[in-house]
Design an enzyme around this catalytic site. Structure first.
Site, mmCIF file in Angstrom:
data_model
loop_
_atom_site.group_PDB
_atom_site.id
_atom_site.type_symbol
_atom_site.label_atom_id
_atom_site.label_comp_id
_atom_site.label_asym_id
_atom_site.label_seq_id
_atom_site.Cartn_x
_atom_site.Cartn_y
_atom_site.Cartn_z
ATOM 1 C CG HIS A 213 -16.722 -3.178 81.547
ATOM 2 N ND1 HIS A 213 -15.763 -2.255 81.883
ATOM 3 C CD2 HIS A 213 -16.614 -3.370 80.213
ATOM 4 C CE1 HIS A 213 -15.112 -1.884 80.796
ATOM 5 N NE2 HIS A 213 -15.608 -2.545 79.763
ATOM 6 N N PRO A 214 -14.711 -4.997 83.804
ATOM 7 C CG PRO A 214 -12.767 -5.794 82.748
ATOM 8 C CD PRO A 214 -14.243 -5.505 82.502
ATOM 9 C CB CYS A 215 -13.718 -0.175 83.585
ATOM 10 S SG CYS A 215 -15.343 0.130 84.274
ATOM 11 C CE LYS A 216 -13.997 3.814 87.492
ATOM 12 N NZ LYS A 216 -12.945 4.838 87.675
ATOM 13 C CG HIS A 217 -13.026 -5.830 88.152
ATOM 14 N ND1 HIS A 217 -14.260 -5.261 88.342
ATOM 15 C CD2 HIS A 217 -13.261 -7.027 87.535
ATOM 16 C CE1 HIS A 217 -15.194 -6.061 87.855
ATOM 17 N NE2 HIS A 217 -14.610 -7.135 87.369
#
Length: 362
Positions: free
Chosen positions: A266-270
């Site tokens: 999941h890219p929410c904190k990328h």
């Protein structure tokens, strides 16, 4: 799969942003994604651009550059086996604060609530079983960077960490036959080891797409066992670090193919992770540039004084440094390297999947 459908809907409804601000936000535009992908393919040919079915194509990307793909990437051991041992590394407190956005440690320091590891500047990290007993010297910079990434991802978690310990017994040959059978027994022992290793072997197809809702790359994993049979999502989760698999991994339909189940990171904190990694790389380059300039100057010369003044201007909190960082210079990270740094980050989430051969590009 409800979460997968909601994610797809969000991707569809989010407007496309073509502005470039990856140095300040860690986010990239579709054009920058293509540029970074071209660099990745050029430097590492195991990665290739690919198209997808017409009804799944994103109109803002070229038809032949919808997704980056690398196939048949091996995984010889599960994530919990990879982190069988532990070691401790002492790192600079300023680097810890930088990696954590100057928030976590500063708050703990003010309140005096640091635990033993935080108080003395220690971070505990996993160690590959293949490194045990080899006498190999670890690169402190590499260990420090991996620990920074671990701290960043761990910030997003809620609740206590759960540790998983798995032990698997492996059969061994007895080798107790007569002398004239000794060689045969050894051969059978070797065969058992090879077969056991083959049964653990998995291969992954990795896909990198562009997320419009988060404006960052998004990675999808599709795994197969040693016989080429697709892995179930629960099996693919075994190759994700246990600290992260319940926090950042999601079961989704692969968005560039029909009827293909995958596990996505999941890219929410990328973007926040990428911003800190690029800041680290930029600081390293600035240090190298200053060191190189010092080598060219003679001690006691007027040029040396100018160099020392330049170093003072590079100190933290300098207004001149802040202004220079807003303008492109030799120390800035170009967007071409974005996906190389991105894979460095992903390697800490999937430690047993052997695709992290991009470090030489930094």
């Amino acid at each position: 799969m409800l979460r997968s459908k909601l994610s797809s809907l969000r991707e569809y409804l989010t407007p496309i942003n073509h502005n470039s601000n990856f140095l300040t936000t860690g986010e990239i535009s579709p054009e920058e994604f293509v540029k970074a992908g071209d660099y990745l393919v050029y430097k590492f040919p195991t990665w290739q651009w690919a198209s997808c079915p017409k009804d799944l194509q994103k109109l803002f990307l070229p038809t032949d550059k919808q997704v980056l793909v690398t196939r048949h990437v091996p995984s010889h051991q599960r994530a919990n086996e990879y982190f069988e041992g532990e070691f401790e590394v002492e790192i600079d407190e300023k680097d810890r604060d930088l990696a954590l956005g100057n928030e976590s440690n500063l708050k703990n320091g003010e309140n005096g609530e640091n635990d033993d590891e935080a108080e003395y500047g220690w971070i505990r990290s996993g160690r590959s079983s293949s490194e045990k007993g080899t006498g190999e010297v670890l690169d402190p910079q590499r260990v420090e960077e991996v620990n920074d990434i671990d701290e960043l991802i761990d910030e997003t978690a809620e609740g206590e960490e759960e540790e998983e310990e798995g032990e698997e017994g492996e059969g061994e040959g007895n080798g107790n036959g007569a002398d004239f059978h000794a060689d045969d027994d050894a051969d059978y022992d070797d065969l058992d080891i090879v077969q056991g290793s083959h049964s653990k072997l998995r291969r992954y197809d990795l896909y990198i797409t562009y997320s419009t809702s988060y404006r960052v790359p998004k990675l999808y994993l599709v795994g197969f066992d040693a016989n080429g049979i697709p892995l179930l999502p629960q099996q693919m989760f075994e190759d994700i670090n246990s600290d992260y698999k319940d926090k950042t991994a999601t079961i989704e339909q692969l968005p560039v193919a029909h009827n293909t189940t995958s596990v996505s990171i999941h890219p929410c904190k990328h973007s926040s992770v990428m911003r800190v990694l690029m800041k680290h790389q930029r600081a390293r380059r600035e240090h190298e540039n200053v060191a190189e300039n010092m080598k060219r100057l003679s001690i006691g010369s007027e040029d040396h004084k100018e160099a020392m003044n330049h170093i003072r201007r590079l100190s933290a909190g300098s207004k001149e440094l802040a202004q220079k960082q807003e303008e492109p210079n030799d120390s800035e990270i170009k967007v071409d390297l974005y996906l190389v740094i991105f894979l460095k980050f992903i390697a800490s989430v999937t430690p047993g999947i052997e695709y992290d051969y991009t470090m030489d590009a930094l």
